[in-house]
Design an enzyme around this catalytic site. Structure first.
Site, PDB file in Angstrom:
ATOM      1  N   LYS C 116       0.706  -1.693  -0.152  1.00  0.00           N
ATOM      2  CA  LYS C 116      -0.465  -0.594  -0.087  1.00  0.00           C
ATOM      3  C   LYS C 116       0.682   1.321  -0.559  1.00  0.00           C
ATOM      4  CE  LYS C 116      -4.150  -1.346   1.458  1.00  0.00           C
ATOM      5  NZ  LYS C 116      -5.897  -1.582   1.705  1.00  0.00           N
ATOM      6  N   GLU C 200      -4.273   8.254   6.762  1.00  0.00           N
ATOM      7  CA  GLU C 200      -4.724   9.112   6.230  1.00  0.00           C
ATOM      8  C   GLU C 200      -6.063   9.972   6.551  1.00  0.00           C
ATOM      9  OE1 GLU C 200      -5.232   5.454   2.504  1.00  0.00           O
ATOM     10  OE2 GLU C 200      -6.310   6.294   3.302  1.00  0.00           O
ATOM     11  N   HIS C 235     -16.251  -4.179   6.123  1.00  0.00           N
ATOM     12  CA  HIS C 235     -15.504  -3.873   5.025  1.00  0.00           C
ATOM     13  C   HIS C 235     -15.869  -4.864   4.079  1.00  0.00           C
ATOM     14  CE1 HIS C 235     -13.485  -0.188   7.371  1.00  0.00           C
ATOM     15  NE2 HIS C 235     -13.346  -1.692   8.202  1.00  0.00           N
ATOM     16  N   ARG C 292      -7.327  -9.540  -9.329  1.00  0.00           N
ATOM     17  CA  ARG C 292      -7.370 -10.683  -9.303  1.00  0.00           C
ATOM     18  C   ARG C 292      -9.028 -10.473  -9.867  1.00  0.00           C
ATOM     19  NH1 ARG C 292      -8.754  -8.799  -3.655  1.00  0.00           N
ATOM     20  NH2 ARG C 292     -10.844  -8.429  -4.045  1.00  0.00           N
TER      21      ARG C 292
END
Lengths: 168, 498, 498, 168
Positions: C116, C200, C235, C292
């Protein structure tokens, strides 16, 4: 156990023995080990050499209806074939000939009477199924020995509608 | 607004219509004959009413009873599906009188397109190309002789009130004319109660191309492109596809325009299909209007992205079409195969009885419109159609392969079907190359036999059957230890029927 | 050319891939763990090999064993599906070394998009908008304090190696910072073996919008438009749809271009998904690349008309993309609901056991990607996803109604599912109006309970159960004369399982 | 026959009598005539006043799993509820408390020993299912009376993992 199974008119000998959760199968020319997993009462998984063959099977009136690999089979035991009361092709030893419907259906009309003389190809009865009419014709010359059904009766392809007899 | 619909039909099309209604929040009333009490359309509808005995005239053609059920249940509309009352202008008129919405064309247009000779006249006036032939039914033999000369042999004799090939005859020369006309008239008389016949040019190996149209009550008419239905057996379509392999964009546009003109000319409303024959030189001739939702409508739905049954209901409610011709386009390729309860080895005679087990194919791009289930009794009383299998893919070749896979996965035990025949058809080189025409089956597959002795899975079948026999014999025998449940213990299940 | 593929996965995605292979004429090799011996993917594949015990590391994550089976069966490619080894760059590299085609991105791009912090750096350099935040993992507390001030509270603490919400924390003020960073580092360490964390900007009530992309080995990259996946629980996406209700054509075009740029920047190949967050002012921020085929890929397939799994295989074979960006367009609307073996009334805890009976919905526009069957054992070992139900219709409202009908027709007896929860979600006014965001479920449905006491069919259930009890008691009792077969006679069947 | 059936904790009395191929049902407040057609061993068609209700039913471990009109029911006979060995809520009359898993799964860890004193909310065991871990905590303060499972055992939600005892 050994079975004589008829597929498409051909007799096959198969012997099958359960052993340690597997089956040992002898097809005459070769011996095979197979697993058989049950998915539901009509669905099975046959495993031979890590290849999987799902198959679907139903028993019905002494026949095994089976589908595997997209192919369909109607299988009979050799014995049960002998039980069949009538020979579809040709005349039996007593000179009698059973006339069956080519498809199951309802008898619309019987065009002859018992004792009547019929010529070859003469219309004997009319059977209807799914909006289609079909004429049943005499396959031999002879006499009407016996009529087994009347108009409006339902018939299948196994039970003769009537029997003809060859008289010399 | 339509809030409750009576579906005056059975089988897969009744199921299809009920599903559309459910999605639109419309209540559904099913009707059924005595043998259809457990049918899938009865299971799915909100209410279901018995019409009577299995004979169509007592049940699905019984106008009085159907109207009565509609009034009793306060259904404000009737969807006739296809077949039965779908193209019966008397029934449409009856609904109009009873102030029940008939989901189909208005009765006047329905009557017009139903009369072949009349509609040929109308089309000629509107300069729609029709198959060269007589302008009216023949009055005497000389009429027929003169007209046949004018048209040029071979000619085709057709019944004026006809359909389904009844009374139809190909005449190759003057010598054959007299006896053929006489026989045709007799047949027409006995089939339709009307002996009128007429002559048309006989088109050799034509393609059958039809255009789907939608017409609302506000004068908007669009076509939803073509379907090619050339693969037929005894004038019965069995495989349909879209787009057609033969149409160029220009020809497609031209024929689409003509289809719209036909609809406008006849004052037709709701969904309909304009059928054409296309000859080897790509000349097209108007054939007739099919005034109903077609069996093959799904291939249009999948390529155009519009639900035709919902569109029918919206048009019948008085709504305007929401799409313009120029916004419509074809995407990908769709093929439909009709699955019939027929024995392809026995001249396609119907095969009925108990379905012992059914497993229907599924997966991306596969649509199966059916009303089958394990244990269903397929009776002799109705059309032998069991299901429609539709495959969509990006290209024709992929759709064809998907169809082969889907047909291979369609398991129906207990009755005969033409699934294997359809699969061989999909594998035929002439089908692969797209060279289809209405003589395809007689030409290439007339002597089709199941591949006896050529089957690949005989060994597996024997092993499966033997294991089945073994365990069937021993009640209570366990096949393996970790068995989750044991069908051998419950043989009753295997012996469905009897 | 790829002629044999090993599918290194299980469940519905393995089934999905096998079906695509069959249509392409490619042989398939399934692998399975001990509990999956009867699984549908095993049934459908041409060959199937046991990997080992149910624990993923022994089976579906067992690289050595999987490579060994591929070599033994001469499979020239491996499709990893999603989850398990799908985004494992070590496995991709291993395949490259073994000269087995890994059907997914090249290992270098896979490694890059998997990190990330690294990918944030790459995106910043390429001027891709990312969520304002730290350019690297924090070194000491002051780092975090300064950066948080610069970003502005609330801020979101994230694990550098992370995913699935592990180590993630919302920090509202300076006071909370120290303890949160410390706790986050501990969690990250224990979850990923790497304590790196970074900050963030915390976006409130964002929408999750992702773009599907395809990139071949010839430098061609196209996007296949967006999917909105805002409806999430912990999530985890549970409902996805396309088109998004919020995107304007301009914004869609802009974001699509950015997605393509992300893919080009990272040298990514094959199918992938570029994820964005969209804030209330329609600012979009790059989130990550999912390397994917996604669970939600069918909604793109249905609206764009392209098979993504087939595209993956073609790209992996070295083929060029056959479609240009400007030829692609969205048609209609598609919604996907994920069916999980979870108990929504018990905090969505997994529910497993024997599926006593399953009846899956079908009909026009309904696609059901599943690997269920009556009698299937849903075990505790794997992800609780049972099926994906996808509905396509001309408009969002119609797709939503179709979904409600399809969910109502989805019968799964024996284990708990969140089907009723999904149906209520589809009926929620905020979903109807398209106001979706990632806090949708906590905000509107956190206290969801099955409508006990509000059920409409209690009477029918009681009657059915009583009739069942009555006939269960009497072995051999016949319910009606014309019974086609008698389940009461074969009780063994009812008692599936032990 | 009369049955006491429990749906969502509520007891309903239902009486059902077959008559002329139909069923006469008494629900206390009303009497209903119904037809019941069998589609397959798990699928049925209930017909009441021409309204058709397809329903799906499976018997399993003394429970009836049933789905009708898109609604799902798990139905028990009133008697069989009494057979339940443990009271999930609260402590039983002997001061014992059974601790069950909230979901079926595999026991990853047992964190206490028999005889050990535990405080309320103390972690007792960790159960794993479908990649999720779940802590089992003490719902009361007390002593560990008995541990019924060991690590790696599979548990369901009915059989207690361990039993706590309140000691004064």
């Amino acid at each position: 156990m050994e079975y004589e199974l008829i597929i498409d008119g051909e007799i096959h000998k198969v012997s099958v023995e359960p052993k340690d959760g597997k089956y040992i199968i002898d097809l005459g020319k070769k011996r095979i080990e197979a697993f058989c997993e049950i998915i539901d009462p009509n669905s099975f998984l046959l495993v031979i050499d890590e290849k999987t063959y799902p198959f679907y099977m139903a028993f019905h009136e002494k026949k095994i209806h089976l589908s595997v690999g997209g192919e369909k089979f109607v299988i009979q035991e050799a014995e049960s074939k002998k039980e069949k009361r009538f020979e579809r092709e040709g005349v039996d030893i007593e000179g009698k000939k059973a006339i069956c419907a080519p498809m199951p259906g309802k008898i619309l009309k019987i065009l002859v009477e018992e004792g009547e003389k019929v010529r070859k190809n003469q219309s004997l009865a009319i059977v209807e199924a799914m909006k289609m009419e079909h004429e049943i014709r005499a396959s031999i010359e002879g006499f009407v020995k016996k009529i087994n059904f009347k108009e409006d009766d339902l018939v299948d392809t196994e039970e003769p509608i009537l029997e003809l007899e060859v008289k010399d | 607004m339509i809030n409750k619909i009576l579906i005056a039909n059975r089988g897969e099309i009744a199921v299809r219509i009920i599903r559309a209604c459910k999605e639109m929040g419309i209540s559904t009333v099913a009707v059924y004959s005595e043998v259809d009490r457990k049918a899938l359309h009865v299971q799915l509808a909100d209410e279901a009413y018995l019409l009577g005995s299995p004979a169509p005239l007592e049940s699905y053609l019984n106008m009085d009873k159907i109207i009565e059920v509609a009034r009793m249940t306060k259904a404000c509309a009737i969807h006739p599906g296809y077949g039965f009352l779908a193209e019966n202008s008397e029934f449409a008129k009856r609904c109009e009188t009873e102030k029940i919405i008939f989901i189909g064309p208005n009765s006047k247009a329905l009557a017009l397109v139903g009369d072949k000779v009349e509609s040929r006249k109308t089309m000629t006036q509107a300069k729609i190309p029709i198959i060269p032939g007589m302008k009216a039914k023949g009055e005497n033999l000389d009429d027929f002789i003169n007209q046949a000369e004018k048209i040029g042999y071979p000619v085709l004799l057709k019944a004026s009130a006809g359909g389904g090939g009844k009374g139809m005859r190909i005449i190759n020369s003057k010598e054959e004319l007299k006896s053929s006309v006489e026989a045709g008239m007799r047949e027409a008389k006995s089939a339709f109660g009307d002996e009128s016949v007429y002559l048309e040019k006989y088109i050799q190996q034509p393609r059958h191309i039809e255009f789907q149209v939608l017409a609302d009550y506000h004068g908007n008419v669009v076509h939803l492109f073509e379907r090619e239905c050339s693969i037929q057996r005894r004038h019965q379509k069995i495989v349909e596809e879209t787009p057609s392999t033969i149409l160029t964009p220009e020809l497609r546009e031209k024929m689409g325009e003509v289809a719209v003109k036909v609809i406008k000319t006849t004052g037709y409303t709701n969904a309909g299909t304009v059928e054409f024959l296309l000859d080897k030189d790509k000349n097209y001739y108007f054939l007739e209007v099919n005034a109903r939702v077609q069996v093959e409508h799904p291939i249009t739905e999948l390529t155009i992205g519009i639900d035709l049954v919902k569109s029918q209901i919206r048009i019948a409610s008085g709504e305007k079409l929401t799409f313009k011709q120029e916004k419509l386009s074809q995407r990908g390729h769709a093929i439909e195969c009709r699955i019939y309860a027929e024995d392809p080895e026995n001249d396609f005679l119907p095969s009925f009885g108990k379905i012992l087990f059914v497993k229907e194919p599924c997966g991306p791009g596969i649509r199966n419109d059916s009303s089958l289930y394990s244990g269903l009794d397929v009776t002799m009383h109705y059309d032998p159609i069991l299901a429609k299998l539709i495959c969509w893919a990006e290209t024709r070749e992929e759709a064809r392969k998907k169809m082969i896979m889907a047909l291979s996965g369609y398991v129906i035990l207990g009755i005969k079907t033409q699934i294997d025949f359809l699969r061989d058809l999909m594998l035929h080189p002439e089908f692969i190359s797209g060279n289809t025409h209405t003589d395809f089956i007689p030409k290439y597959l007339s002597d089709w036999k199941e591949k006896k002795g050529k089957k690949k899975f005989v060994e597996q079948a024997l092993i499966g059957a033997a294991i089945g026999m073994l365990n069937k014999g021993k009640k209570g025998a366990r096949v393996e230890k970790k068995l989750m449940f044991d069908p051998w213990l419950s043989l009753g299940n295997w012996e469905i029927g009897a």
